[in-house]
Design a protein around this motif. Structure first.
Motif, PDB file in Angstrom:
ATOM      1  N   THR A 121       0.901  -1.164  -0.048  1.00  0.00           N
ATOM      2  CA  THR A 121       0.051   0.049   0.023  1.00  0.00           C
ATOM      3  C   THR A 121       0.907   1.289  -0.043  1.00  0.00           C
ATOM      4  OG1 THR A 121      -0.015   0.108   2.353  1.00  0.00           O
ATOM      5  CG2 THR A 121      -1.720  -1.252   1.257  1.00  0.00           C
ATOM      6  N   ARG A 181       1.777   4.785   1.981  1.00  0.00           N
ATOM      7  CA  ARG A 181       1.844   5.484   3.081  1.00  0.00           C
ATOM      8  C   ARG A 181       1.523   7.031   2.866  1.00  0.00           C
ATOM      9  NH1 ARG A 181       5.782   3.342   7.122  1.00  0.00           N
ATOM     10  NH2 ARG A 181       6.575   1.464   6.172  1.00  0.00           N
ATOM     11  N   LYS A 182       1.136   7.892   3.685  1.00  0.00           N
ATOM     12  CA  LYS A 182       0.800   9.208   3.645  1.00  0.00           C
ATOM     13  C   LYS A 182       1.967  10.131   2.811  1.00  0.00           C
ATOM     14  CE  LYS A 182      -1.758  10.228   7.839  1.00  0.00           C
ATOM     15  NZ  LYS A 182      -1.555  10.770   9.028  1.00  0.00           N
ATOM     16  N   ARG A 194       4.426   0.534   1.728  1.00  0.00           N
ATOM     17  CA  ARG A 194       4.151  -0.156   3.088  1.00  0.00           C
ATOM     18  C   ARG A 194       3.892  -1.659   2.553  1.00  0.00           C
ATOM     19  NH1 ARG A 194       2.937   1.684   7.747  1.00  0.00           N
ATOM     20  NH2 ARG A 194       1.702   3.436   6.989  1.00  0.00           N
ATOM     21  N   SER A 196       2.623  -5.391   3.879  1.00  0.00           N
ATOM     22  CA  SER A 196       2.190  -5.926   5.011  1.00  0.00           C
ATOM     23  C   SER A 196       1.727  -7.288   4.797  1.00  0.00           C
ATOM     24  CB  SER A 196       0.851  -5.328   5.286  1.00  0.00           C
ATOM     25  OG  SER A 196       0.911  -3.689   5.641  1.00  0.00           O
ATOM     26  N   SER A 242      -8.604  -0.165  12.062  1.00  0.00           N
ATOM     27  CA  SER A 242      -7.560   0.898  12.206  1.00  0.00           C
ATOM     28  C   SER A 242      -6.193   0.355  11.879  1.00  0.00           C
ATOM     29  CB  SER A 242      -7.589   1.693  13.276  1.00  0.00           C
ATOM     30  OG  SER A 242      -9.131   2.065  13.454  1.00  0.00           O
ATOM     31  N   SER A 243      -6.110  -0.892  10.993  1.00  0.00           N
ATOM     32  CA  SER A 243      -4.760  -1.271  10.737  1.00  0.00           C
ATOM     33  C   SER A 243      -4.090  -0.386   9.862  1.00  0.00           C
ATOM     34  CB  SER A 243      -4.543  -2.495  10.218  1.00  0.00           C
ATOM     35  OG  SER A 243      -5.392  -2.516   8.989  1.00  0.00           O
ATOM     36  N   ARG A 244      -2.855  -0.176   9.900  1.00  0.00           N
ATOM     37  CA  ARG A 244      -2.059   0.836   9.016  1.00  0.00           C
ATOM     38  C   ARG A 244      -2.394   0.521   7.642  1.00  0.00           C
ATOM     39  NH1 ARG A 244      -0.667   5.155  11.687  1.00  0.00           N
ATOM     40  NH2 ARG A 244       0.666   4.504  13.560  1.00  0.00           N
ATOM     41  N   LYS A 245      -2.490  -0.852   7.092  1.00  0.00           N
ATOM     42  CA  LYS A 245      -2.795  -0.948   5.717  1.00  0.00           C
ATOM     43  C   LYS A 245      -4.130  -0.528   5.466  1.00  0.00           C
ATOM     44  CE  LYS A 245      -3.331  -5.954   7.081  1.00  0.00           C
ATOM     45  NZ  LYS A 245      -2.588  -6.876   7.140  1.00  0.00           N
ATOM     46  N   LEU A 304      -5.933   1.950   6.728  1.00  0.00           N
ATOM     47  CA  LEU A 304      -5.754   3.474   6.828  1.00  0.00           C
ATOM     48  C   LEU A 304      -5.059   3.748   5.431  1.00  0.00           C
ATOM     49  CD1 LEU A 304      -5.040   4.234  10.613  1.00  0.00           C
ATOM     50  CD2 LEU A 304      -7.167   4.199   9.322  1.00  0.00           C
ATOM     51  N   ASP A 305      -4.087   3.123   5.059  1.00  0.00           N
ATOM     52  CA  ASP A 305      -3.443   3.418   3.680  1.00  0.00           C
ATOM     53  C   ASP A 305      -4.301   3.515   2.563  1.00  0.00           C
ATOM     54  OD1 ASP A 305      -1.001   3.729   4.997  1.00  0.00           O
ATOM     55  OD2 ASP A 305      -0.177   2.032   4.243  1.00  0.00           O
ATOM     56  N   ARG A 346      -7.227   6.004   2.379  1.00  0.00           N
ATOM     57  CA  ARG A 346      -6.655   7.330   1.764  1.00  0.00           C
ATOM     58  C   ARG A 346      -6.264   7.369   0.286  1.00  0.00           C
ATOM     59  NH1 ARG A 346      -3.048   7.202   5.086  1.00  0.00           N
ATOM     60  NH2 ARG A 346      -1.422   6.312   3.906  1.00  0.00           N
TER      61      ARG A 346
END
Length: 169
Positions: free
Chosen positions: A36, A38-39, A44, A46, A64-67, A69-70, A73
């Protein structure tokens, strides 16, 4: 971000044999690698499980895992089937890239959770593939088979020398 205009089921309808090979390859292992953005735009990687269900490819993630949220966005992703042990890659290297569409309808999430046996809450994304690629070795050649919506599937072969790649017809 526009959608890819296709679904996994559309790929399966267009290329049933290729789609079956890809599903089989993903089915060899439970865990795969998801890329994915990142901001800041950096990649990233995963771990993830890919779920082929009801004619679609689904990606489920912890809340709310980082992936997740990625993908909320920026929905662009790449998914690599687990290559497995050793160097033979169990049928080749298989990748899917495209767009992940989040499913937020509570009834759809409840239905998926019941069918898949997933605990809630979770994020659920439906895959819209923009490219599917399989790479494997055939004798002395590396072979790339690729599909994208709106164009014919291509198979390119490249030897281990200076000869130019050639396309199967």
């Amino acid at each position: 971000m526009g959608d890819t205009g296709t679904t996994w089921s559309a790929f399966e309808a267009a290329e049933p044999e290729f789609a079956a090979t890809v599903r089989e390859r993903f089915g060899q292992y439970t865990h795969h690698a998801l890329a994915t953005l990142r901001k800041d735009g950096s990649p990233r990687l995963s771990g993830i499980e890919a779920d082929f269900r009801d004619g679609e490819l689904w990606l489920g993630m912890m809340p709310s895992s980082r992936k997740a949220l990625d993908l909320r966005r920026d929905p662009r992703f790449a998914l690599l089937a687990n290559p497995g042990a050793g160097t033979d890659m169990g049928g080749g290297d298989v990748r899917i890239s495209g767009r992940a569409v989040e499913i937020t309808d509570p009834e759809a999430l409840d239905r998926y959770a019941a069918e898949a046996g997933e605990p809630q809450p979770f994020h659920l994304f439906r895959v819209e593939p923009s490219e599917v690629v399989r790479t494997w070795v055939d004798g002395e050649e590396i072979v790339f088979r690729s599909w994208a919506p709106g164009r014919p599937t291509r198979t390119i072969r490249r030897g281990n020398d200076d000869s130019p790649p050639r396309e199967d017809t």
